[in-house]
Design a protein around this motif. Structure first.
Motif, PDB file in Angstrom:
ATOM      1  N   PRO B  70       0.816  -1.232   0.000  1.00  0.00           N
ATOM      2  CA  PRO B  70       0.000   0.000   0.000  1.00  0.00           C
ATOM      3  C   PRO B  70       0.844   1.274   0.000  1.00  0.00           C
ATOM      4  O   PRO B  70       0.475   2.253  -0.640  1.00  0.00           O
ATOM      5  CB  PRO B  70      -0.813  -0.124   1.293  1.00  0.00           C
ATOM      6  N   ILE B  71       1.986   1.260   0.693  1.00  0.00           N
ATOM      7  CA  ILE B  71       2.809   2.475   0.739  1.00  0.00           C
ATOM      8  C   ILE B  71       3.384   2.775  -0.641  1.00  0.00           C
ATOM      9  O   ILE B  71       3.383   3.916  -1.096  1.00  0.00           O
ATOM     10  CB  ILE B  71       3.937   2.325   1.788  1.00  0.00           C
ATOM     11  N   PRO B  88      10.792  -5.083   8.506  1.00  0.00           N
ATOM     12  CA  PRO B  88       9.416  -4.578   8.550  1.00  0.00           C
ATOM     13  C   PRO B  88       9.056  -3.966   9.894  1.00  0.00           C
ATOM     14  O   PRO B  88       8.287  -3.014   9.948  1.00  0.00           O
ATOM     15  CB  PRO B  88       8.575  -5.829   8.285  1.00  0.00           C
ATOM     16  N   SER B  89       9.626  -4.501  11.000  1.00  0.00           N
ATOM     17  CA  SER B  89       9.237  -3.927  12.291  1.00  0.00           C
ATOM     18  C   SER B  89       9.832  -2.531  12.467  1.00  0.00           C
ATOM     19  O   SER B  89       9.231  -1.685  13.137  1.00  0.00           O
ATOM     20  CB  SER B  89       9.632  -4.848  13.441  1.00  0.00           C
ATOM     21  N   LEU B  92       7.534  -0.285  10.625  1.00  0.00           N
ATOM     22  CA  LEU B  92       6.326  -0.117  11.422  1.00  0.00           C
ATOM     23  C   LEU B  92       6.516   0.932  12.507  1.00  0.00           C
ATOM     24  O   LEU B  92       5.638   1.763  12.748  1.00  0.00           O
ATOM     25  CB  LEU B  92       6.019  -1.456  12.086  1.00  0.00           C
ATOM     26  N   GLU B  95       6.445   4.282  10.918  1.00  0.00           N
ATOM     27  CA  GLU B  95       5.080   4.630  10.506  1.00  0.00           C
ATOM     28  C   GLU B  95       4.244   5.026  11.710  1.00  0.00           C
ATOM     29  O   GLU B  95       3.432   5.939  11.629  1.00  0.00           O
ATOM     30  CB  GLU B  95       4.422   3.444   9.794  1.00  0.00           C
ATOM     31  N   GLN B  96       4.444   4.311  12.823  1.00  0.00           N
ATOM     32  CA  GLN B  96       3.647   4.621  14.003  1.00  0.00           C
ATOM     33  C   GLN B  96       4.030   5.975  14.586  1.00  0.00           C
ATOM     34  O   GLN B  96       3.193   6.678  15.145  1.00  0.00           O
ATOM     35  CB  GLN B  96       3.779   3.513  15.045  1.00  0.00           C
TER      36      GLN B  96
END
Lengths: 200, 200
Positions: B70-71, B88-89, B92, B95-96
């Motif tokens: 999606p990004i 990926p973490s 994340l 992003e958070q």
């Protein structure tokens, strides 16, 4: 998570495991996706089969794939003794110790009125029927040495009081290999009161 | 285990999860069987779907359900900046935090010659192509502040040296809310060297 509904769902589902929160679930999901897809597929299959296929043994209440678990099927273990444990993992520990060769009865919990767990939930009636039907001569209470475990043991002993059956309890004392300095006072007290002549 | 091949297989399969040994796997299996069958079934489904359905995004290498995550699909995020993260973490976490609005590139690891992980494995060529194709003007190196992370960042910076692109690195310093007394010397050194006028 922003990038994949499938990963989101996997992380969310992993949280049903005990002791697994958001971060751990994420770590598990990423680990499986990066390096453990085969393990993940195997786990998916094992989960599906176990969740639908595992039932309770009709005789001892332990987890089993069939009506009777292998231990209850084994006639050589119907020797008149029955060991009462709280959970399958307790049974496993006793089996791994290898000293005991009789039957089991797994309560799958302990009496806990505050949680709504009474004699019916832990199968006391079924146990009493079994004691009668199988001519059990000794009941070994191997519930955990906690307040709830002791209360459960006492309750079962009370219910068996009018039957011709010997009720015993696992010995309390100093763990083998333990150091006296690290053993708590209650255990030391039990060990003193339960002391035996050296010849034993 | 003596009582059920299905439970045995479940316990064995759970050990593919990181940080889960024999005892924890047992505890998890018993928990699911006793109190979490629905959760277990949901997990089985999620695992199956994720193991077969999750792929890598063609553009940023992150986990995705479709060709582009999606990004990467979001055109508003193709603003000429690209943030390089190891996993990926990490993505994340950024992003958070919500401060960054550009694109990402996920290395899925760091350079580690001893484990056979070189530039090809972390997708450096793909990154360089993307820098060219998308007219990237700034690369933000957000690898972890470890020896391997720093080495990876330096390698990527070297490979970008001859391109008209600004290469930046996340600031090191005292964590917000941290106490000076608990901050290590390296971090304090970085914080001193990176000090700024109060007006900033």
């Amino acid at each position: 998570m922003a990038f994949s509904p499938l990963v989101d769902e996997l992380v969310e589902s992993l949280r049903c495991l005990p002791g697994v929160g958001q971060k751990t679930a994420q770590r598990m999901a990423f680990h499986l996706l990066e390096r453990g897809r085969e393990g993940g597929e195997r786990l998916a299959g094992a989960l599906e089969q176990a969740m639908s296929g595992v039932r309770r043994c009709d005789s001892c209440q332990n987890f089993a794939d069939t009506e009777l678990c292998p231990i209850c099927q084994d006639v050589s273990r119907r020797n008149g003794t029955l060991c009462i444990v709280e959970s399958p993992s307790d049974l496993l520990a006793l089996e791994q110790a290898g000293d005991y060769q009789g039957g089991y009865f797994v309560l799958m919990g302990h009496l806990s009125p505050i949680d709504g767990i009474g004699p019916e939930e832990i199968g006391v009636e079924r146990l009493l029927r079994r004691v009668q039907d199988e001519n059990v001569t000794e009941i070994i209470l191997a519930t955990n040495p906690t307040v709830e475990g002791d209360a459960t043991a006492h309750y079962i002993a009370d219910r068996l009081a009018d039957r011709p059956v010997l009720v015993t309890r696992l010995a309390h004392g100093i763990p083998v290999g333990g150091e006296l300095g690290y053993v708590d006072g209650f255990t030391l007290g039990h060990a003193f009161r339960g002391r035996k002549p050296l010849a034993d």
